[in-house]
Design an enzyme around this catalytic site. Structure first.
Site, PDB file in Angstrom:
ATOM      1  N   HIS A  51       1.000  -0.985  -0.039  1.00  0.00           N
ATOM      2  CA  HIS A  51      -0.147  -0.084   0.108  1.00  0.00           C
ATOM      3  C   HIS A  51       0.823   1.440  -0.331  1.00  0.00           C
ATOM      4  O   HIS A  51       1.920   1.062  -0.084  1.00  0.00           O
ATOM      5  CB  HIS A  51      -0.708  -0.464   1.146  1.00  0.00           C
TER       6      HIS A  51
HETATM    7  C1  T46 Z   1       2.435   1.349   7.101  1.00  0.00           C
HETATM    8  C2  T46 Z   1       3.422  -0.085   7.370  1.00  0.00           C
HETATM    9  C3  T46 Z   1       4.929  -0.075   7.519  1.00  0.00           C
HETATM   10  C4  T46 Z   1      -5.288   0.005  12.770  1.00  0.00           C
HETATM   11  O1  T46 Z   1      -6.441  -0.397  13.684  1.00  0.00           O
HETATM   12  N1  T46 Z   1      -3.967   1.082  12.990  1.00  0.00           N
HETATM   13  C5  T46 Z   1      -2.972   0.834  12.852  1.00  0.00           C
HETATM   14  O2  T46 Z   1      -2.367   2.163  13.802  1.00  0.00           O
HETATM   15  C6  T46 Z   1      -2.169   0.117  11.937  1.00  0.00           C
HETATM   16  C7  T46 Z   1      -0.950   0.761  12.025  1.00  0.00           C
HETATM   17  C8  T46 Z   1      -3.376  -0.312  11.577  1.00  0.00           C
HETATM   18  N2  T46 Z   1      -4.630  -0.572  12.081  1.00  0.00           N
HETATM   19  C9  T46 Z   1      -5.278  -2.035  11.576  1.00  0.00           C
HETATM   20  C10 T46 Z   1      -5.466  -2.030   9.631  1.00  0.00           C
HETATM   21  C11 T46 Z   1      -5.373  -3.180   9.410  1.00  0.00           C
HETATM   22  O3  T46 Z   1      -7.029  -3.565   9.448  1.00  0.00           O
HETATM   23  O4  T46 Z   1      -4.599  -3.232  11.479  1.00  0.00           O
HETATM   24  C12 T46 Z   1      -4.896  -4.331  10.883  1.00  0.00           C
HETATM   25  C13 T46 Z   1      -3.089  -3.932  10.058  1.00  0.00           C
HETATM   26  O5  T46 Z   1      -2.812  -3.590   8.708  1.00  0.00           O
HETATM   27  P1  T46 Z   1      -1.916  -3.767   7.784  1.00  0.00           P
HETATM   28  O6  T46 Z   1      -2.352  -4.359   7.174  1.00  0.00           O
HETATM   29  O7  T46 Z   1      -2.272  -1.946   6.965  1.00  0.00           O
HETATM   30  O8  T46 Z   1      -0.278  -3.990   8.224  1.00  0.00           O
HETATM   31  P2  T46 Z   1       0.730  -3.530   7.897  1.00  0.00           P
HETATM   32  O9  T46 Z   1       1.600  -4.326   7.894  1.00  0.00           O
HETATM   33  O10 T46 Z   1       0.673  -4.064   5.815  1.00  0.00           O
HETATM   34  O11 T46 Z   1       0.805  -2.257   7.670  1.00  0.00           O
HETATM   35  C14 T46 Z   1       1.594  -1.730   8.462  1.00  0.00           C
HETATM   36  C15 T46 Z   1       0.547   0.266   8.733  1.00  0.00           C
HETATM   37  O12 T46 Z   1      -0.892  -0.177   8.300  1.00  0.00           O
HETATM   38  C16 T46 Z   1       1.705   1.376   7.465  1.00  0.00           C
HETATM   39  O13 T46 Z   1       0.380   2.155   7.771  1.00  0.00           O
HETATM   40  O14 T46 Z   1       3.392   2.009   6.552  1.00  0.00           O
HETATM   41  O15 T46 Z   1       3.124  -0.878   8.050  1.00  0.00           O
END
Ligand code: T46
Length: 136
Positions: A51
């Site tokens: 993303h």
């Molecule tokens: C990024 C990289 C480096 C929340 O509810 N609150 C939060 O503060 C975050 C970061 C995530 N979430 C929820 C959103 C999704 O349902 O946690 C779940 C997993 O998030 P995501 O799939 O986006 O995780 P990554 O590891 O792919 O990405 C994360 C951050 O989301 C993103 O901003 O830049 O780490």
């Protein structure tokens, strides 16, 4: 590409290990920290990310383990390795990122400029390229 590799201050405390720190404030990071999160308990070969963010700016660092980060601004790709607790990546908005866990249990820590907002994410690569094409 709009990111920088930054040093995080570290103090070796003889046989007692190392203490690393950074301070918030727009003069230091370029933004006020509104949120801090960390990702742990991840197995080797896991891929996360996939993303970009429209506005969010973040400092990423890995205090334990090795994480490969592939950054893409729609024009070029860069590979960065986070394997040193005293270094981080300061990412501006508009960069697609994929993160690969190179070892079990590496930890990714992130200081972020904004509260969590799912509307700030672009999770589709074609959409990202279109958004980048719109004069950005
Ligand atoms: C990024 C990289 C480096 C929340 O509810 N609150 C939060 O503060 C975050 C970061 C995530 N979430 C929820 C959103 C999704 O349902 O946690 C779940 C997993 O998030 P995501 O799939 O986006 O995780 P990554 O590891 O792919 O990405 C994360 C951050 O989301 C993103 O901003 O830049 O780490």
């Amino acid at each position: 590409m709009n990111y920088t590799r930054v040093k995080i201050k570290s103090m070796k405390t003889a046989s007692m290990g190392t203490l690393s720190f950074f301070e918030g404030g727009t003069d230091k990071l370029g933004f006020e920290i509104k949120r801090f999160y960390y990702i742990y308990g991840v197995s080797k070969d896991t891929k996360r990310g996939g993303h970009a963010h429209k506005r969010l700016r973040q400092l990423l660092f890995c205090p334990y383990g090795i994480i490969k980060i592939i950054l893409d601004d729609g024009k070029e790709k860069r590979i960065e390795i986070l394997d040193n607790p005293s270094e981080g990546l300061l990412l501006e908005a508009g960069i697609w990122r994929d993160m690969y866990w190179e070892v079990d249990d590496a930890v990714l820590c992130v200081a972020a400029s904004e509260f969590y907002d799912e509307n700030d994410y672009i999770r589709n690569y074609e959409e990202f390229l279109k958004w980048k094409g719109e004069d950005r």
